[in-house]
Design a protein around this motif. Structure first.
Motif, PDB file in Angstrom:
ATOM      1  N   GLU A  63       0.857  -1.181   0.000  1.00  0.00           N
ATOM      2  CA  GLU A  63       0.000   0.000   0.000  1.00  0.00           C
ATOM      3  C   GLU A  63       0.895   1.234   0.000  1.00  0.00           C
ATOM      4  O   GLU A  63       1.992   1.238   0.543  1.00  0.00           O
ATOM      5  N   SER A  64       0.416   2.295  -0.629  1.00  0.00           N
ATOM      6  CA  SER A  64       1.184   3.536  -0.687  1.00  0.00           C
ATOM      7  C   SER A  64       0.260   4.717  -0.442  1.00  0.00           C
ATOM      8  O   SER A  64      -0.933   4.658  -0.722  1.00  0.00           O
ATOM      9  N   ARG A  65       0.855   5.753   0.070  1.00  0.00           N
ATOM     10  CA  ARG A  65       0.163   7.033   0.224  1.00  0.00           C
ATOM     11  C   ARG A  65       1.136   8.122  -0.201  1.00  0.00           C
ATOM     12  O   ARG A  65       2.269   8.176   0.273  1.00  0.00           O
ATOM     13  N   PHE A  66       0.686   8.966  -1.115  1.00  0.00           N
ATOM     14  CA  PHE A  66       1.471  10.064  -1.657  1.00  0.00           C
ATOM     15  C   PHE A  66       0.811  11.372  -1.243  1.00  0.00           C
ATOM     16  O   PHE A  66      -0.406  11.496  -1.321  1.00  0.00           O
ATOM     17  N   SER A  67       1.611  12.350  -0.828  1.00  0.00           N
ATOM     18  CA  SER A  67       1.024  13.625  -0.424  1.00  0.00           C
ATOM     19  C   SER A  67       2.027  14.768  -0.554  1.00  0.00           C
ATOM     20  O   SER A  67       3.228  14.551  -0.704  1.00  0.00           O
ATOM     21  N   GLN A  68       1.505  15.970  -0.464  1.00  0.00           N
ATOM     22  CA  GLN A  68       2.328  17.183  -0.473  1.00  0.00           C
ATOM     23  C   GLN A  68       2.769  17.567   0.943  1.00  0.00           C
ATOM     24  O   GLN A  68       3.733  18.291   1.109  1.00  0.00           O
ATOM     25  N   ARG A  69       2.007  17.090   1.930  1.00  0.00           N
ATOM     26  CA  ARG A  69       2.280  17.431   3.325  1.00  0.00           C
ATOM     27  C   ARG A  69       2.469  16.159   4.137  1.00  0.00           C
ATOM     28  O   ARG A  69       2.096  15.077   3.713  1.00  0.00           O
ATOM     29  N   LYS A  70       2.994  16.308   5.334  1.00  0.00           N
ATOM     30  CA  LYS A  70       3.182  15.173   6.241  1.00  0.00           C
ATOM     31  C   LYS A  70       1.854  14.849   6.923  1.00  0.00           C
ATOM     32  O   LYS A  70       1.570  15.325   8.018  1.00  0.00           O
ATOM     33  N   ILE A  71       1.026  14.056   6.232  1.00  0.00           N
ATOM     34  CA  ILE A  71      -0.252  13.635   6.800  1.00  0.00           C
ATOM     35  C   ILE A  71      -0.229  12.118   6.964  1.00  0.00           C
ATOM     36  O   ILE A  71       0.556  11.422   6.328  1.00  0.00           O
ATOM     37  N   ALA A  72      -1.103  11.624   7.836  1.00  0.00           N
ATOM     38  CA  ALA A  72      -1.163  10.187   8.088  1.00  0.00           C
ATOM     39  C   ALA A  72      -1.358   9.451   6.760  1.00  0.00           C
ATOM     40  O   ALA A  72      -2.097   9.925   5.900  1.00  0.00           O
ATOM     41  N   PRO A  73      -0.633   8.361   6.616  1.00  0.00           N
ATOM     42  CA  PRO A  73       0.089   7.572   7.597  1.00  0.00           C
ATOM     43  C   PRO A  73       1.548   7.969   7.800  1.00  0.00           C
ATOM     44  O   PRO A  73       2.266   7.296   8.540  1.00  0.00           O
ATOM     45  N   TRP A  74       2.011   9.033   7.127  1.00  0.00           N
ATOM     46  CA  TRP A  74       3.407   9.460   7.270  1.00  0.00           C
ATOM     47  C   TRP A  74       3.769   9.591   8.748  1.00  0.00           C
ATOM     48  O   TRP A  74       3.124  10.333   9.495  1.00  0.00           O
ATOM     49  N   GLY A  75       4.765   8.858   9.178  1.00  0.00           N
ATOM     50  CA  GLY A  75       5.242   8.935  10.554  1.00  0.00           C
ATOM     51  C   GLY A  75       4.325   8.311  11.589  1.00  0.00           C
ATOM     52  O   GLY A  75       4.634   8.331  12.778  1.00  0.00           O
TER      53      GLY A  75
END
Length: 164
Positions: free
Chosen positions: A60-72
């Protein structure tokens, strides 16, 4: 905060019932022992939702411009419950390897595609839409289990929700 706890409790209760119907010993034991790591809900669209449940999409992957969940927020050993966007909950997996990447440009995003798309199963249009992403979370899918879908009211419009 009270609503979040109630929501988590409802999810755990419905999840336990769904896994009991499947006689899914591995996940029932983890739930009973509270040996689940952190609990997350991943809201997914098609075709990715069905690809995960079919065992074809193994990361699974999540791509974003900001540090939003699940990042970190997600770590190896955590539990991820799958919810179809606009639909019900129908699967669960354990987070295998977890990587947090910070592509600096489109070339870096293309390198992620080259390295991981055999496991991500992402369509061309998605790559084009996410070419300028600055934060990427990659989560290996292990111990996948699907179950008869269940529904809960959900007012949260986030694509990823992390509990405790």
């Amino acid at each position: 905060m009270k609503e979040i706890l109630q929501n988590e409790q409802m999810i755990r209760q419905k999840l336990t019932e769904a896994l009991q119907k499947e006689n899914e010993a591995f996940w029932l034991k983890r739930l009973e022992e509270r040996n689940m790591g952190r609990l997350h809900v991943a809201v997914m669209t098609e075709p990715y939702f069905s690809l995960v449940l079919a065992g074809k999409k193994t990361m699974e992957s999540r791509f974003s411009q900001r540090k939003i969940a699940p990042w970190g927020k997600v770590a190896a050993g955590d539990t991820v419950i799958l919810k179809k966007s606009g639909g019900g909950y129908a699967g669960i997996f354990e987070a295998g390897s977890v990587q947090f990447l910070q592509p600096k440009n489109r070339t870096d995003v293309l390198a992620i595609r080259a390295a991981w798309n055999d496991r991500l199963c992402i369509e061309d249009g998605f790559w084009q839409a996410k070419a300028d992403s600055r934060y990427v979370t990659l989560i290996g899918i292990i111990n996948l289990c699907s179950f008869e879908k269940f529904f809960l009211p959900c007012s949260n419009r986030q694509a990823w929700i992390s509990y405790r």
